[in-house]
Design an enzyme around this catalytic site. Structure first.
Site, PDB file in Angstrom:
ATOM      1  N   LYS A  34       0.795  -1.264  -0.074  1.00  0.00           N
ATOM      2  CA  LYS A  34       0.126   0.214  -0.061  1.00  0.00           C
ATOM      3  C   LYS A  34       0.811   1.287  -0.097  1.00  0.00           C
ATOM      4  CE  LYS A  34      -0.074  -0.189   5.150  1.00  0.00           C
ATOM      5  NZ  LYS A  34      -1.126  -0.651   6.194  1.00  0.00           N
ATOM      6  N   TYR A  47      15.405  30.845   6.353  1.00  0.00           N
ATOM      7  CA  TYR A  47      14.197  31.360   6.976  1.00  0.00           C
ATOM      8  C   TYR A  47      14.079  31.430   8.466  1.00  0.00           C
ATOM      9  CZ  TYR A  47      11.541  30.859   2.344  1.00  0.00           C
ATOM     10  OH  TYR A  47      11.100  30.748   1.245  1.00  0.00           O
TER      11      TYR A  47
HETATM   12  C1  LIG Z   1       0.068  -1.667   6.757  1.00  0.00           C
HETATM   13  C2  LIG Z   1      -0.857  -2.810   7.471  1.00  0.00           C
HETATM   14  C3  LIG Z   1       0.152  -4.053   7.659  1.00  0.00           C
HETATM   15  C4  LIG Z   1       1.506  -4.103   7.496  1.00  0.00           C
HETATM   16  O1  LIG Z   1       1.994  -3.514   8.806  1.00  0.00           O
HETATM   17  P1  LIG Z   1       3.659  -3.485   9.020  1.00  0.00           P
HETATM   18  O2  LIG Z   1       3.738  -2.945  10.348  1.00  0.00           O
HETATM   19  O3  LIG Z   1       4.033  -2.512   8.052  1.00  0.00           O
HETATM   20  O4  LIG Z   1       4.134  -4.780   8.867  1.00  0.00           O
HETATM   21  C5  LIG Z   1      -0.515  -5.124   8.062  1.00  0.00           C
HETATM   22  N1  LIG Z   1      -1.942  -5.161   8.259  1.00  0.00           N
HETATM   23  C6  LIG Z   1      -2.756  -4.131   8.160  1.00  0.00           C
HETATM   24  C7  LIG Z   1      -4.113  -4.193   8.191  1.00  0.00           C
HETATM   25  C8  LIG Z   1      -2.188  -3.077   7.661  1.00  0.00           C
HETATM   26  O5  LIG Z   1      -3.022  -1.941   7.450  1.00  0.00           O
END
Ligand SMILES: *Cc1c(COP(=O)(O)O)cnc(C)c1O
Length: 381
Positions: free
Chosen positions: A45, A272
Site C-alpha cells: 500500500k 528562513y
Molecule cells: C499496513 C498494514 C499491515 C502491514 O504492517 P507493517 O507494520 O508495515 O508490517 C498489516 N496489516 C494491516 C491491516 C495494515 O493496514
C-alpha cells in the site's frame, strides 16, 4: 547522437534509490520465521511505503511472498495490471461507489457487517463475479471490524451462504505488536485465536491472519495461515531501532548533491527565520532537497547528512526546496559533491529510523512522505 530518454534528460535533485534485491532478501528472511505452510503476504500500500508499488510487489514475490495486500481500489487496479497471478487483499473497506471497480480487479475484499456484505454481493452479482471476502474482527484497534465475535461469525455465515461470495479469510490487526512486553498484544492474540478456531470449525476452508511485521518477529503464535508484512520487507525496523540487528536490509537510500558552496561568516545566519546563526567562520553547502521533496521541516537544525564519508550537521530551517549543511571552515567539498541523507557513505550510515527519531515520528512516515518530486531509481531483479 542518441535520442534523449525523457526519464534521464534532467539530472536528479533528490533521488530515492531502491535496492530491489534487498526487498527480495528481506522477504526470504521473514519467510525463515514462518513454519507449517504459513505464507508471506507483502503489503505494498501507499506506493509500497514510498518505494514504488510495482517494483516492490515484483521484488517481494521474487523473495517468496505469495500474496499481496493494498488498501485502495486504485492500488488494487495497479497490481492487477501487472498480472502477477497471486491473491490480492484489500485491507480496508472501499466506498460503495468504488465497489464495482474493486471487484473488477479480482481482489479479495474486507467486510464485517451485513450491509457491506449485501452491497458486495449485489455488485458481484451484477458483474457475474465471485468475490473472496475476509471478515475482520476488531480485537482492540477500534478502527474497522466487527465489535463482537458473534457479529463477525454472523458475517462469515452470510458470506459463506452467498453464491456470489466466497468465505476466504478471517483477520484482525494488533495495536501494540511493536511494544514487546506489553499485555495488550497477548490479550488481542488470545481473543483472535479463539475466534479463528470457531470460524474454521464452521467454515473449514477459511484462512486466518493477524500478524504485521512486528508481530511476525515477536510471537510465532500470531502467524496463523499467512502474515501481512509491510515495513520489514522494505528493510525497516518494525521496532523503530536498528533493522540491521534484525537481519533486515534497508532497501531505500536518499541522495542529493551539493548545489552551491558559500562562506558564512561568524554571526551570519542561514535560512528562513534565521534559525541558524554561525558561531564561527565556516563554509555552507546548499543541498536541493526540502519538504517539497519529503524532507520534513521538523528536521530543522536536527538532521545530519553524509558528504565525502563525513557526518555533517544540517543547519537552519528546512525550506520547501533546499537545506543547508555546515561543511566546517576547512572543507574542500565542492559543488557537485554527492550527499547521502539516508544510507551509507564510506564507514558512515544514516538510517531511516534515525531520521524518524530526529523529527519525532516513525520510519514508516519518512519513506511514505517522500513526494513524487523525489525521483525513484532502482536496481536489482
Ligand atoms: C499496513 C498494514 C499491515 C502491514 O504492517 P507493517 O507494520 O508495515 O508490517 C498489516 N496489516 C494491516 C491491516 C495494515 O493496514
Amino acid at each position: 547522437m542518441g535520442s534523449i530518454d525523457p526519464k534521464t534528460a534532467f539530472s536528479m535533485r533528490a533521488e530515492a534509490h531502491v535496492d530491489l534485491a534487498a526487498i527480495a532478501a528481506n522477504c526470504r528472511r521473514l519467510r525463515r520465521e514462518l513454519t507449517g505452510g504459513c505464507e508471506l503476504c507483502a503489503v505494498v500500500k501507499a506506493d509500497g511505503y514510498g518505494h514504488g508499488i510495482e517494483q516492490a510487489a515484483r521484488a517481494a514475490l521474487a523473495g517468496g511472498a505469495s500474496r499481496l495486500a493494498v488498501v485502495t481500489a486504485a492500488e488494487a487496479a495497479v497490481i492487477t495490471e501487472l498480472e502477477l497471478g497471486v491473491p490480492l487483499l484489500l485491507l480496508a473497506p472501499v466506498r460503495p461507489d468504488d465497489l464495482m471497480a474493486a471487484i473488477e480487479t479480482g481482489a479479495e475484499l474486507t467486510a464485517w457487517d451485513l450491509v457491506q456484505i449485501e452491497q458486495i454481493e449485489h455488485a458481484a452479482t451484477l458483474l457475474g463475479a465471485e468475490v473472496g471476502v475476509h471478515v475482520k474482527l476488531d480485537t482492540g484497534m477500534a478502527r474497522f471490524g466487527a465489535k463482537t465475535d458473534g457479529q463477525a461469525l454472523a458475517a462469515l455465515d452470510a458470506v459463506a451462504s452467498s453464491d456470489a461470495l466466497r468465505a476466504s479469510g478471517v483477520w484482525t490487526h494488533f495495536a501494540t505488536a511493536d511494544e514487546p512486553g506489553d499485555d495488550y498484544f497477548p490479550a488481542q492474540l488470545r481473543r483472535f485465536t479463539e475466534f479463528a478456531a470457531e470460524a474454521k470449525r464452521r467454515h473449514p476452508g477459511v484462512l486466518a491472519h493477524a500478524a504485521n511485521s512486528a508481530a511476525v518477529l515477536r510471537d510465532p503464535a500470531a502467524h496463523f495461515d499467512f502474515v501481512r508484512c509491510g515495513i520489514a520487507i522494505y528493510g525497516l525496523d518494525p521496532f523503530h531501532e536498528d533493522a540491521a540487528a534484525r537481519e533486515l536490509r534497508p532497501a531505500l537510500s536518499l541522495r542529493s548533491y551539493v548545489a552551491s558552496v558559500r562562506p558564512l561568516a561568524k554571526g551570519e545566519s542561514a535560512g528562513y527565520g534565521r534559525r541558524f546563526v554561525s558561531e564561527r567562520d565556516t563554509l555552507l553547502a546548499t543541498v536541493p532537497i526540502g519538504y517539497g521533496d519529503g524532507w520534513r521541516r521538523a528536521l530543522t537544525n536536527r538532521a545530519e547528512v553524509l558528504i565525502a564519508g563525513r557526518r555533517l550537521p544540517q543547519r537552519g530551517t528546512v525550506s520547501m526546496d533546499s537545506i543547508t549543511v555546515d561543511l566546517g571552515p576547512d572543507s574542500d567539498v565542492l559543488a557537485g559533491a554527492p550527499v547521502v541523507l539516508i544510507g551509507e557513505d564510506g564507514a558512515e550510515r544514516i538510517t531511516t529510523e534515525q531520521v524518524a527519531r530526529a523529527c519525532d515520528t516513525i520510519n514508516y512516515e519518512i519513506t511514505c512522505g517522500l513526494t513524487a518530486r523525489t525521483v525513484r531509481s532502482y536496481d536489482g531483479p
